[in-house]
Motif scaffolding. Structure first.
Motif, PDB file in Angstrom:
ATOM      1  N   LYS A 167       2.169   6.248   3.641  1.00 16.40           N
ATOM      2  CA  LYS A 167       3.529   6.799   3.660  1.00 16.40           C
ATOM      3  C   LYS A 167       3.840   7.379   5.034  1.00 16.40           C
TER       4      LYS A 167
ATOM      5  N   GLY B  95       5.459   3.428   1.856  1.00 21.15           N
ATOM      6  CA  GLY B  95       4.231   2.650   2.023  1.00 21.15           C
ATOM      7  C   GLY B  95       4.455   1.489   2.961  1.00 21.15           C
TER       8      GLY B  95
ATOM      9  N   ASN C  89       0.861  -1.181   0.000  1.00 16.34           N
ATOM     10  CA  ASN C  89       0.000   0.000   0.000  1.00 16.34           C
ATOM     11  C   ASN C  89       0.900   1.235   0.000  1.00 16.34           C
ATOM     12  N   PHE C  90       0.734   2.075  -1.019  1.00 12.91           N
ATOM     13  CA  PHE C  90       1.578   3.263  -1.135  1.00 12.91           C
ATOM     14  C   PHE C  90       0.882   4.529  -0.639  1.00 12.91           C
ATOM     15  N   ARG C  91      -0.267   4.368   0.006  1.00 12.30           N
ATOM     16  CA  ARG C  91      -0.913   5.509   0.649  1.00 12.30           C
ATOM     17  C   ARG C  91      -0.403   5.698   2.080  1.00 12.30           C
TER      18      ARG C  91
END
Length: 928
Positions: A272, A336, A268-270
């Motif tokens: 961060k 992420g 998941n790259f949200r």
């Protein structure tokens, strides 16, 4: 709301009336000492009562956080109990006053009723503990352990904990809400106590994690907490020593999937994190004891692979592969999160998550996968990953570099890598069967997308965790992972029951679909089944789910269409080719608005010829069925009793022939004629469906050829015209079948053959689908082909190799669907067994923890009482969940028996028992 609208004035009046004294007088208090000027706005049922300051303090010794207001002669103004002289005494559990106490005049307490500055007295007696212990025993959580000046009530922390899990509110939002509850007239919200509350919340969550994990009952203490020990485990996943059935180690290869672990990997790259703070300043309270891996060892592993270059994708252009080495922006310390969870029940795995520093690099994923499988001792493992086709290539080599003891390296462990169903469409053709959940034995109806669904809830944390330090972020994620697991833990009973019901609804249907396809290709079926079994045992064998011959070109299809039409014309010798046009083309052209006069004349000649033949046939029919003439009054002039012109102005195709199916019982005739028509219509119906299947096959390949090989407007127009011609033939086939079926329906009553009509369903528009075309709103794993492809008595054309190959592939897919639903019924039963065993194991585990000889030493009497009470309460919770699930699953036994009967009724050659061996406590299950 409409019913309430007339009462608006009354409600508004009551709201405003509360601002005044509500009839109460401000004279002398009932105690006779002081004036009654004070009102408590939080006491239930006493909003209108006024008392003096002394009585107000006396009544609120145990309610120090209630709001109090004073009547100043015009309105009620805000005051506090502290202003009235109330002092809060802590340290004496019996409530007696302390004569040797320390007064703190401005001690700040945060409660659900607001932020309160109170006078607090700490006991200074020799027998009393330190300040933070006194506060904790008064249900106040201190911000520090040395000279505390701030605390939060337990009830505030409990409410905030649930609210943060449900609505993802932050500590700042909680603090701002408390400030406004205290005083909603100030725009400048002071954050004087915000950092204290932030620290309190973080410590509270961590202590709850340890408490629920049973760490307070361990003689070795909190320091001995192992990796992942505080995680909420999935009760349905196989866990040796906790919930496995006896003899699972010796289960046959065919049944080994019932004891397999299903896990999914995704990034998941949200989620961060900015480069705020550091691990040195903010190491975190929980170091790998729950869901996030321990940071120090994780970073040591990553440092060894810092300069690794990942290979580019040999499949599609997957960003997860090609962008692995993409560096984050300067302001981000983590791009992420990569996570592993069980994909059948969507539980977060212990030590199954870790930060990403660049893209979705293999070194990050490998370490997290290695850690979460550290206690894996099963024989089968299914791993779902959206780039599994690339990730699995060198997985064993990479795992051996991490540790030679990795469970994936065990030769007794059979690991299968798959791609989630939704993501599979983005892969190349070769991957779509090799890595498909739909076609892999033993996976049931698992879709592999569970790990994706979990992100939808966690993404709401992205805004707050982005600004946190590394330790605080890990602690926060651990808490939210734990709550998500607990909600699934208590809800897994209804979830498994829904899965069983959904699988049961489809299982018999899919077996019937497979059986129907086998009936239409009996002589080929044994070979197809042998090829399927060989491929399931050894994926290196030829894949039966992929066509082994190239699809026909447009030229080949057009030639086949022309040949079929020529054969039809040979059977109808009275039709002639006019202007190089077939009768079908001639009719469509003549009836169109663009027909030429010559074409219309040609059509008239055909129509006159057909009418002449019908007229001759009428005379012959009268010899066999004399009564039929009374059904044709339109052919006799009643005034002269002479024949009139034969159906002048009536289309030849609309002239009623008055066959037995039309006559019914209107006149007498020999039933032998009805039997003859029955046989003729029977052949016509079969012939129409056979021709329709052939034309649908042609249309499918023409569409595919047009999509993949045709370019340019002119070429596309010509290709579409060819498809339209085939579609016209399909329409004729459908009309022919419907007419034949209507005749058969009438004749079935006359000839007493109504039972046979079940073989000839009504042909609906949605039934006319190509063999590989999916049902509307259905996926490849649940869709079934329409009945025209498995019509009883209608075999696959032997001389059409393309159609036979299509049928073979579609049979293979139908076989896989039937097997997956059968496996799902078995898997869910096994999971229900494991859930009940796990709950019983947890109950016994907490009962053992209640034994005093196992507690840490030394233990005070009060702590003994608390340890025992908590352990017994947890044991009772597990027992109640166990009982609730047993009651919920009480009807499963009868349901599975019904599914067993349905499966036998289909006559499926792939029938196998659905039943799982019953144990004494599994009273809802079926005995094998």
């Amino acid at each position: 709301l409409k019913a309430w609208l007339p009462f608006q004035p009354e409600f508004l009046s009551e709201f405003i009336q509360r601002e005044g004294r509500q009839g109460a007088t401000t004279g002398q208090c009932t105690c006779g000492q002081l004036d009654a000027l004070y009102r408590c706005w939080d006491c239930f049922g006493l909003a209108g009562a006024l008392t003096c300051s002394a009585c107000m303090v006396a009544k609120h010794k145990n309610l120090p956080f209630h709001k109090v207001k004073k009547w100043n002669g015009k309105f009620f103004e805000r005051t506090t109990l502290a202003d009235l002289g109330l002092e809060i005494q802590v340290g004496h559990m019996d409530g007696t006053p302390c004569h040797n106490s320390q007064l703190i005049k401005n001690f700040v307490i945060l409660d659900i009723s607001g932020i309160h500055s109170v006078k607090l007295r700490l006991c200074a007696c020799a027998r009393v503990n330190e300040a933070h212990i006194q506060l904790l025993r008064a249900d106040l959580f201190p911000a520090t352990v040395t000279t505390p000046q701030t605390a939060a009530t337990f009830r505030l922390l409990e409410i905030f904990e649930i609210l943060s899990y449900e609505s993802k509110i932050t500590v700042l939002e909680l603090y701002q809400a408390l400030f406004r509850i205290t005083d909603n007239t100030r725009a400048d919200t002071s954050r004087e106590r915000y950092s204290a509350l932030l620290r309190i919340v973080r410590e509270w969550r961590h202590l709850k994690l340890l408490k629920r994990g049973g760490r307070g009952h361990d003689p070795a203490g909190v320091a001995a907490t192992g990796e992942g020990e505080c995680a909420v485990l999935c009760p349905a996943c196989p866990q040796p020593g906790k919930n496995m059935s006896p003899g699972w180690e010796t289960a046959s290869e065919e049944d080994s999937f019932l004891h397999a672990l299903f896990i999914g990997i995704d990034a998941n790259f949200r989620l961060k994190r900015k480069g705020v703070s550091s691990d040195k300043l903010d190491p975190g309270l929980g170091q790998g004891i729950a869901y996030i891996v321990e940071e120090r060892a994780y970073k040591e592993h990553l440092a060894k692979h810092m300069n690794d270059k990942e290979q580019k994708s040999s499949c599609s252009n997957h960003n997860a592969v090609n962008l692995m080495d993409t560096k984050p922006g300067k302001e981000y310390a983590a791009t992420g999160l990569v996570k592993v969870e069980c994909i059948r029940h969507e539980f977060h795995r212990p030590c199954g998550a870790g930060d990403l520093q660049r893209g979705e690099r293999y070194c990050n994923t490998d370490y997290v996968l290695f850690k979460t499988l550290r206690d894996f001792f099963l024989r089968r493992l299914f791993v779902s990953y959206d780039i599994a086709c690339q990730y699995a290539i060198h997985i064993l080599q990479r795992m051996s570099e991490i540790s030679p003891d990795s469970r994936l390296l065990d030769e007794n462990v059979r690991t299968t890598f798959l791609v989630p169903k939704f993501h599979l469409a983005a892969h190349i053709i070769e991957c779509r069967s090799k890595f498909s959940f739909n076609y892999t034995p033993g996976v049931g109806r698992t879709d592999g997308e569970g790990v994706e669904r979990a992100w939808s809830e966690l993404n709401h944390l992205a805004g707050s965790t982005r600004e946190m330090g590394p330790g605080f972020r890990r602690d926060t994620l651990d808490s939210h992972f734990g709550d998500a697991n607990w909600r699934k833990y208590i809800g897994i009973g209804p979830a498994l029951l829904r899965k069983l019901n959904n699988a049961g609804l489809q299982m018999a249907k899919q077996h019937g679909e497979c059986q129907g396809k086998e009936e239409t290709a009996r002589e080929h079926y044994p070979q197809w089944l042998a090829e399927m079994k060989a491929w399931e045992e050894d994926p290196g064998q030829p894949n039966p789910l992929v066509s082994r011959i190239a699809p026909p070109t447009c030229v080949v299809v057009c030639q086949a269409v022309a040949k079929a039409e020529a054969v039809a014309l040979m059977a109808k010798q009275n039709f002639k080719i006019v202007e190089n046009m077939t009768p079908l083309e001639l009719i469509h052209t003549t009836l169109s608005s663009h027909a030429t006069q010559r074409q219309r004349d040609a059509y008239s000649l055909h129509e006159d010829s057909l009418k002449l033949k019908v007229k001759k046939w009428f005379k012959r029919q009268a010899a066999y069925i004399p009564g039929v003439m009374i059904l044709r009054p339109e052919l006799i002039d009643e005034t002269t009793e002479e024949e009139v012109e034969f159906y002048s102005g009536v289309d030849a195709f609309d002239i009623p022939l008055w066959l037995p199916s039309q006559i019914k019982a209107q006149v007498d005739y020999d039933l032998h004629y009805a039997n003859i028509e029955w046989e003729l219509c029977l052949g016509q119906a079969y012939e129409a469906i056979s021709a329709m299947r052939r034309n649908l096959f042609h249309r499918a390949h023409l569409r595919n050829y047009k999509k993949t090989s045709i370019q340019g407007q002119a070429a596309n127009t010509r290709a579409q015209n060819t498809i339209n011609n085939v579609q016209a033939s399909i329409d004729v086939n459908a009309a022919t079948y419907r007419a034949a079926r209507d005749a058969l329906n009438s004749l079935s009553i006359i000839t007493q053959r109504t039972a046979r009509m079940s073989k000839f369903p009504v042909l609906l528009k949605e039934d006319i689908r190509e063999l590989s075309e999916l049902e509307p709103k259905k996926s490849d794993g649940t869709s079934t082909s329409t009945w025209i492809w498995r019509m009883e008595g209608l075999m696959v054309e032997k001389d059409n190799v393309f159609a036979l190959e299509d049928h073979r592939v579609q049979w293979a897919k139908a076989y896989c669907r039937a097997m997956r639903f059968t496996e799902e019924v078995q898997l869910v039963q096994a999971e229900m067994h494991r859930v009940l065993r796990f709950l019983r194991w947890q109950e016994n585990r907490w009962k053992i923890k209640a034994e005093i000889q196992l507690w840490p030493k030394p233990v005070t009497t009060e702590l003994q009482d608390g340890l025992s009470a908590y352990a017994f309460r947890q044991a009772e919770i597990q027992h109640q969940i166990h009982q609730r699930f047993c009651l919920l699953w009480d009807g499963v036994e009868g349901y599975v028996k019904g599914l067993q009967t349905q499966l036998k009724a289909t006559g499926s050659a792939h029938y196998r028992p659905l039943l799982i061996q019953k144990e004494p406590e599994m009273s809802f299950m079926v005995v094998s």
